[in-house]
Scaffold this active site. Structure first.
Site, mmCIF file in Angstrom:
data_model
loop_
_atom_site.group_PDB
_atom_site.id
_atom_site.type_symbol
_atom_site.label_atom_id
_atom_site.label_comp_id
_atom_site.label_asym_id
_atom_site.label_seq_id
_atom_site.Cartn_x
_atom_site.Cartn_y
_atom_site.Cartn_z
ATOM 1 N N MET A 125 50.065 56.483 54.310
ATOM 2 C CA MET A 125 49.825 56.812 55.821
ATOM 3 C C MET A 125 49.805 58.184 56.062
ATOM 4 O O MET A 125 50.231 58.471 57.332
ATOM 5 C CB MET A 125 51.085 55.765 56.453
ATOM 6 C CG MET A 125 51.028 54.551 56.398
ATOM 7 S SD MET A 125 49.723 53.734 56.856
ATOM 8 C CE MET A 125 49.908 52.093 56.290
ATOM 9 N N HIS A 162 41.824 48.934 53.475
ATOM 10 C CA HIS A 162 41.793 48.895 54.512
ATOM 11 C C HIS A 162 42.013 47.289 55.165
ATOM 12 O O HIS A 162 40.966 46.663 54.624
ATOM 13 C CB HIS A 162 40.823 49.428 55.585
ATOM 14 C CG HIS A 162 40.995 49.643 57.011
ATOM 15 N ND1 HIS A 162 42.017 50.340 57.457
ATOM 16 C CD2 HIS A 162 40.542 48.806 58.229
ATOM 17 C CE1 HIS A 162 42.142 50.390 58.862
ATOM 18 N NE2 HIS A 162 41.180 49.062 58.993
ATOM 19 N N ASN A 220 50.182 46.063 47.323
ATOM 20 C CA ASN A 220 48.854 46.403 46.812
ATOM 21 C C ASN A 220 49.204 47.083 45.400
ATOM 22 O O ASN A 220 48.352 46.870 44.330
ATOM 23 C CB ASN A 220 48.022 47.169 47.709
ATOM 24 C CG ASN A 220 47.174 46.311 48.334
ATOM 25 O OD1 ASN A 220 46.352 45.746 48.302
ATOM 26 N ND2 ASN A 220 47.905 46.389 49.871
ATOM 27 N N ILE A 274 47.430 62.050 56.287
ATOM 28 C CA ILE A 274 46.047 62.351 56.020
ATOM 29 C C ILE A 274 45.661 62.824 54.843
ATOM 30 O O ILE A 274 46.720 63.841 54.256
ATOM 31 C CB ILE A 274 45.607 63.234 57.231
ATOM 32 C CG1 ILE A 274 46.058 62.618 58.512
ATOM 33 C CG2 ILE A 274 44.253 63.569 56.982
ATOM 34 C CD1 ILE A 274 44.774 61.487 58.986
ATOM 35 N N GLY A 292 54.324 48.380 49.105
ATOM 36 C CA GLY A 292 53.795 48.752 47.742
ATOM 37 C C GLY A 292 53.277 47.400 47.102
ATOM 38 O O GLY A 292 53.256 47.090 46.008
ATOM 39 N N ASN A 336 40.072 53.375 49.105
ATOM 40 C CA ASN A 336 41.132 53.243 50.060
ATOM 41 C C ASN A 336 40.980 51.500 50.240
ATOM 42 O O ASN A 336 40.170 51.094 50.314
ATOM 43 C CB ASN A 336 40.856 53.861 51.467
ATOM 44 C CG ASN A 336 42.009 53.352 52.354
ATOM 45 O OD1 ASN A 336 43.106 53.354 52.037
ATOM 46 N ND2 ASN A 336 41.559 53.302 53.542
#
Ligand code: GAR
Length: 207
Positions: free
Chosen positions: A91, A110, A14, A93, A12, A108
């Site tokens: 994590m 990445h 971010n 879908i 966590g 998102n």
């Protein structure tokens, strides 16, 4: 006031960057309305509770199929009248129904410069292992809108980070977080909330 749901799985950091920016007044007109974890014991949940943010846990294996999981997720998002979904290391879908319902309202983070080291199987430390294995000199992070293609949605922001001699996946992951992710994720959220992101096909124009 826009309501944000931050979806998490692990440490966590971010999420913490978003909470810190909000506390410093760097993201205005925004409330982190809830944090949703796909793991019951993620440290991200502890961070959220410490900041007084409501938490929800939705574990995929607790539902009979993907459709039931998606319905449960949609119900939570509607309960908090969420305007923007932020995937911060989530994590699991995201179902197509959610992607359609929140078109250009899911972002998102990445940990690479898309289109390098992205798509199925590229998540977390694996991304940095692949970058080191390939011998790239520069990597970085990307914030993008989420569509039905894994890591394939319109790119909002990117920031490069240099690979250093002797890097391990762990040291590279940490540098990419410190120098790129924790900066561009709050910035992208801020731009979204100020209504400054215009999506045109694969392109995102920043006003
Ligand atoms: C971050 O590095 C994020 O970019 C990555 O997972 C980590 C989560 O860390 N996301 C992906 O790999 C998505 N494909 P955090 O829980 O400390 O924010």
């Amino acid at each position: 006031m826009l309501n944000i749901a931050v979806l998490v799985s692990g440490g966590g950091t971010n999420l913490q960057a978003l909470l810190d920016c909000q506390a410093r007044g760097e993201i205005r007109g925004v409330k982190i309305a809830c944090v949703i974890s796909c793991r019951p014991y993620s440290y991200a949940l502890t961070r959220a509770r410490g900041a007084g943010v409501p938490t929800e846990t939705l574990v995929r294996k607790s539902f009979p199929d993907a459709a039931a999981y998606e319905d449960a997720m949609l119900a939570v998002l509607e309960r908090y009248t969420v305007d923007l979904i932020v995937l911060a290391g989530f994590m699991t879908i995201i179902g197509e129904g959610i992607i359609r319902r929140y078109e250009n309202k899911i972002i998102n983070i990445h940990p690479s410069l898309i289109p390098s080291f992205c798509g199925a199987g590229f998540y977390g430390l694996h991304v940095h292992e692949a970058a080191l294995e390939r011998g790239v000199k520069v990597t970085g992070a990307t914030v993008h809108f989420v569509n039905e293609v894994c890591d394939g949605g319109p790119i909002i922001l990117q920031k490069p980070v240099l690979v250093e001699d002797g890097d391990t996946p762990e040291t590279l992951q940490r540098r990419v977080m410190e120098q790129a992710e924790w900066e561009i994720l709050p910035k992208a959220v801020s731009l979204f909330c100020e209504g400054r992101l215009i999506v045109d096909g694969h392109h995102v124009k920043i006003l």
